[in-house]
Structures are given as C-alpha cells and as structure tokens.
Scaffold this motif. Structure first.
Motif, PDB file in Angstrom:
ATOM      1  N   ILE A 161      -1.821  -6.001  -1.872  1.00  0.00           N
ATOM      2  CA  ILE A 161      -2.136  -4.631  -2.246  1.00  0.00           C
ATOM      3  C   ILE A 161      -1.991  -4.480  -3.760  1.00  0.00           C
ATOM      4  N   TYR A 162      -3.040  -3.999  -4.392  1.00  0.00           N
ATOM      5  CA  TYR A 162      -3.053  -3.770  -5.836  1.00  0.00           C
ATOM      6  C   TYR A 162      -2.411  -2.421  -6.127  1.00  0.00           C
ATOM      7  N   GLY A 163      -1.442  -2.411  -7.039  1.00  0.00           N
ATOM      8  CA  GLY A 163      -0.708  -1.179  -7.343  1.00  0.00           C
ATOM      9  C   GLY A 163      -1.610  -0.040  -7.775  1.00  0.00           C
ATOM     10  N   GLY A 164      -2.684  -0.352  -8.495  1.00  0.00           N
ATOM     11  CA  GLY A 164      -3.594   0.672  -8.970  1.00  0.00           C
ATOM     12  C   GLY A 164      -4.399   1.343  -7.874  1.00  0.00           C
ATOM     13  N   ASP A 165      -4.351   0.807  -6.647  1.00  0.00           N
ATOM     14  CA  ASP A 165      -5.056   1.418  -5.516  1.00  0.00           C
ATOM     15  C   ASP A 165      -4.231   2.508  -4.837  1.00  0.00           C
ATOM     16  N   PHE A 166      -2.953   2.614  -5.175  1.00  0.00           N
ATOM     17  CA  PHE A 166      -2.112   3.650  -4.595  1.00  0.00           C
ATOM     18  C   PHE A 166      -2.506   5.016  -5.175  1.00  0.00           C
ATOM     19  N   PRO A 167      -2.169   6.105  -4.486  1.00  0.00           N
ATOM     20  CA  PRO A 167      -2.393   7.432  -5.066  1.00  0.00           C
ATOM     21  C   PRO A 167      -1.816   7.500  -6.480  1.00  0.00           C
ATOM     22  N   SER A 168      -2.432   8.308  -7.333  1.00  0.00           N
ATOM     23  CA  SER A 168      -2.145   8.279  -8.772  1.00  0.00           C
ATOM     24  C   SER A 168      -0.662   8.381  -9.113  1.00  0.00           C
ATOM     25  N   GLU A 169       0.077   9.216  -8.384  1.00  0.00           N
ATOM     26  CA  GLU A 169       1.491   9.405  -8.723  1.00  0.00           C
ATOM     27  C   GLU A 169       2.356   8.223  -8.294  1.00  0.00           C
ATOM     28  N   PHE A 170       1.771   7.275  -7.549  1.00  0.00           N
ATOM     29  CA  PHE A 170       2.543   6.115  -7.100  1.00  0.00           C
ATOM     30  C   PHE A 170       1.903   4.797  -7.534  1.00  0.00           C
ATOM     31  N   GLN A 171       1.086   4.829  -8.563  1.00  0.00           N
ATOM     32  CA  GLN A 171       0.478   3.581  -9.025  1.00  0.00           C
ATOM     33  C   GLN A 171       1.487   2.675  -9.726  1.00  0.00           C
ATOM     34  N   ASP A 172       2.691   3.193  -9.959  1.00  0.00           N
ATOM     35  CA  ASP A 172       3.782   2.372 -10.496  1.00  0.00           C
ATOM     36  C   ASP A 172       4.721   1.917  -9.376  1.00  0.00           C
ATOM     37  N   ILE A 173       4.240   1.917  -8.136  1.00  0.00           N
ATOM     38  CA  ILE A 173       5.079   1.549  -6.989  1.00  0.00           C
ATOM     39  C   ILE A 173       5.657   0.146  -7.147  1.00  0.00           C
ATOM     40  N   PHE A 174       4.929  -0.750  -7.834  1.00  0.00           N
ATOM     41  CA  PHE A 174       5.437  -2.094  -8.117  1.00  0.00           C
ATOM     42  C   PHE A 174       5.832  -2.217  -9.591  1.00  0.00           C
ATOM     43  N   TYR A 175       6.239  -1.115 -10.156  1.00  0.00           N
ATOM     44  CA  TYR A 175       6.698  -0.925 -11.528  1.00  0.00           C
ATOM     45  C   TYR A 175       5.539  -0.860 -12.532  1.00  0.00           C
ATOM     46  N   LEU A 176       4.635  -1.849 -12.508  1.00  0.00           N
ATOM     47  CA  LEU A 176       3.465  -1.827 -13.370  1.00  0.00           C
ATOM     48  C   LEU A 176       2.234  -1.574 -12.504  1.00  0.00           C
ATOM     49  N   ASN A 177       1.310  -0.728 -12.972  1.00  0.00           N
ATOM     50  CA  ASN A 177       0.188  -0.378 -12.095  1.00  0.00           C
ATOM     51  C   ASN A 177      -0.835  -1.491 -11.921  1.00  0.00           C
ATOM     52  N   ASP A 178      -0.695  -2.598 -12.685  1.00  0.00           N
ATOM     53  CA  ASP A 178      -1.581  -3.736 -12.453  1.00  0.00           C
ATOM     54  C   ASP A 178      -0.878  -4.846 -11.672  1.00  0.00           C
ATOM     55  N   SER A 179       0.291  -4.536 -11.106  1.00  0.00           N
ATOM     56  CA  SER A 179       0.986  -5.507 -10.254  1.00  0.00           C
ATOM     57  C   SER A 179       0.318  -5.565  -8.885  1.00  0.00           C
ATOM     58  N   ILE A 180       0.521  -6.674  -8.202  1.00  0.00           N
ATOM     59  CA  ILE A 180       0.017  -6.857  -6.842  1.00  0.00           C
ATOM     60  C   ILE A 180       1.188  -7.186  -5.928  1.00  0.00           C
ATOM     61  N   GLY A 181       1.235  -6.535  -4.765  1.00  0.00           N
ATOM     62  CA  GLY A 181       2.240  -6.833  -3.756  1.00  0.00           C
ATOM     63  C   GLY A 181       1.653  -7.732  -2.688  1.00  0.00           C
ATOM     64  N   TYR A 182       2.422  -8.726  -2.258  1.00  0.00           N
ATOM     65  CA  TYR A 182       1.949  -9.722  -1.290  1.00  0.00           C
ATOM     66  C   TYR A 182       2.810  -9.674  -0.036  1.00  0.00           C
ATOM     67  N   LEU A 183       2.159  -9.570   1.121  1.00  0.00           N
ATOM     68  CA  LEU A 183       2.850  -9.579   2.400  1.00  0.00           C
ATOM     69  C   LEU A 183       2.608 -10.901   3.104  1.00  0.00           C
ATOM     70  N   PHE A 184       3.703 -11.594   3.424  1.00  0.00           N
ATOM     71  CA  PHE A 184       3.656 -12.821   4.208  1.00  0.00           C
ATOM     72  C   PHE A 184       4.437 -12.591   5.497  1.00  0.00           C
ATOM     73  N   LEU A 185       3.938 -13.132   6.607  1.00  0.00           N
ATOM     74  CA  LEU A 185       4.615 -13.019   7.894  1.00  0.00           C
ATOM     75  C   LEU A 185       5.068 -14.387   8.361  1.00  0.00           C
ATOM     76  N   ASN A 186       6.158 -14.399   9.125  1.00  0.00           N
ATOM     77  CA  ASN A 186       6.722 -15.656   9.592  1.00  0.00           C
ATOM     78  C   ASN A 186       5.861 -16.242  10.697  1.00  0.00           C
ATOM     79  N   LYS A 187       5.548 -17.530  10.576  1.00  0.00           N
ATOM     80  CA  LYS A 187       4.786 -18.224  11.624  1.00  0.00           C
ATOM     81  C   LYS A 187       5.586 -18.288  12.922  1.00  0.00           C
ATOM     82  N   LEU A 188       6.908 -18.210  12.822  1.00  0.00           N
ATOM     83  CA  LEU A 188       7.773 -18.182  14.003  1.00  0.00           C
ATOM     84  C   LEU A 188       7.825 -16.744  14.489  1.00  0.00           C
ATOM     85  N   GLU A 189       6.954 -16.384  15.408  1.00  0.00           N
ATOM     86  CA  GLU A 189       6.657 -14.981  15.704  1.00  0.00           C
ATOM     87  C   GLU A 189       7.760 -14.244  16.450  1.00  0.00           C
ATOM     88  N   THR A 190       8.797 -14.938  16.893  1.00  0.00           N
ATOM     89  CA  THR A 190       9.885 -14.269  17.613  1.00  0.00           C
ATOM     90  C   THR A 190      11.162 -14.163  16.779  1.00  0.00           C
TER      91      THR A 190
END
Length: 202
Positions: A161-190
């Motif tokens: 998720i690109y920080g600049g895609d958040f609503p304007s008042e939260f584009q600093d959600i990752f501190y800098l508005n050009d930051s990207i957040g990455y979600l990884f999930l565990n292959k061990l699903e339980t």
C-alpha cells in the motif's frame, strides 16, 4: 501475477477488503499496543476467504486478518516500522510496533486515537512483474523501494500500500507520504504468527 489496486469510499463498518474504518476485532481481544504503550492504528482489514482466493492458500474461513501500525502526528516513528534488510530493524518491528492479527468477526470498534476513513480496495489492471511500479498492488510479487535482500523466512507476499493513496489527512500514515507498506502472511497457515507488516521509503 500482481494487480494494481484502487481505493473507493465505503462504510466504516463494512466487512470487505479495505483500508481504515473501524476494526472488527472482537471485544475479548485486547486492542494491540506497541512497546511504548501506544495503541496501534488499524490500516487494513482483509477477509480470509478473499485471501484464500487470491493466494490459493488455506487460512481459516470466515475470519479476518487485521493489520495495525504505530502512528503519531506529533512524534517520530519511522524507525519503528521500517525494514530495509537490517535484522535489527526486523527485531524492532516484531516487538509490536506493527501487528497482524487473525481473528473472528466481532462488532465494529475503534480503540485507537485515530480512525482512518474507510476505503474499499478494488482490483485494477494486472502488471508485469518485471515493472518497477511503486504503487499499491496485490498479488504474489512485491516491488521493494530498497533493493536489498530481506530475511522473511516463512512469510509470503500479499499486498503493498502506497502512503500517498490514503485519504489526504493520513498520507503520512507511514511517516513519509511516499513510503510503501508491505503485508506478508505466514505460509504456515495455522500459526499464531500470522503475518508481518513493515514499510520502506526512499
């Protein structure tokens, strides 16, 4: 294959793939806090049925993966959520500065100081995995801002998720508005360690 994603306004309480809005974390689960005692902010709600469809995985049906992060409007927090390949950075994140929780569906709530307006995540065009697309996407291959080797063990990529895609008042959600957040999930699903979330910036 990965796809670009777009964000459109939705209900704060709707059980769909979305950023922000109220959490569906059940009341019996304590709202996550970071090591400083600060309540984390919800950034993504992801129904497991959709995760299974996208990733051909086998996470428990009819549940939600909720992603939380440290966020502040008056103090520096970037070093608590960023991972560019340094093991010490990863250790800090895993102390609880971000949190990925697999849970059943509860009543809408928000215990954080902040409430990001809910935006439904919808799939757009597919992208070539060789393309350096530094925007929001979902799929199997991340596009990292920092081209360094990451020690991610049993985790598999889910979305960014690109920080600049958040609503304007939260584009600093990752501190800098050009930051990207990455979600990884565990292959061990339980496992209780269901996922990992971190950011990168230039």
């Amino acid at each position: 294959m990965s796809s670009k994603i777009k964000l459109i306004e939705t209900s704060n309480e709707q059980n769909v793939l979305r950023i922000g809005g109220k959490s569906l974390l059940p009341n019996e689960i304590i709202w996550p806090v970071n090591p400083n005692g600060e309540k984390l902010t919800l950034i993504v709600s992801f129904p497991t049925n959709l995760i299974n469809s996208i990733l051909q995985s086998n996470y428990p049906e009819d549940k939600i993966v909720s992603v939380f992060t440290t966020y502040s409007t008056d103090s520096y927090f970037l070093d608590s959520i960023v991972y560019n390949g340094d093991v010490e950075e990863l250790d800090i994140i895993k102390q609880g500065y971000t949190k990925v929780i697999l849970h059943s569906i509860g009543s809408p709530r928000n215990d954080s100081e902040f409430l990001i307006p809910a935006m439904k995540i919808v799939f757009g065009e597919e992208i070539d995995e060789a393309t350096d697309y530094y925007g929001s996407l979902i799929g199997t291959t991340p596009v990292f801002i920092q081209k360094k080797t990451l020690e991610l063990g049993s985790y598999k990529f889910c979305m960014q998720i690109y920080g600049g895609d958040f609503p304007s008042e939260f584009q600093d959600i990752f501190y800098l508005n050009d930051s990207i957040g990455y979600l990884f999930l565990n292959k061990l699903e339980t496992t209780d360690d269901i996922g990992l979330f971190f950011t990168q910036c230039s």
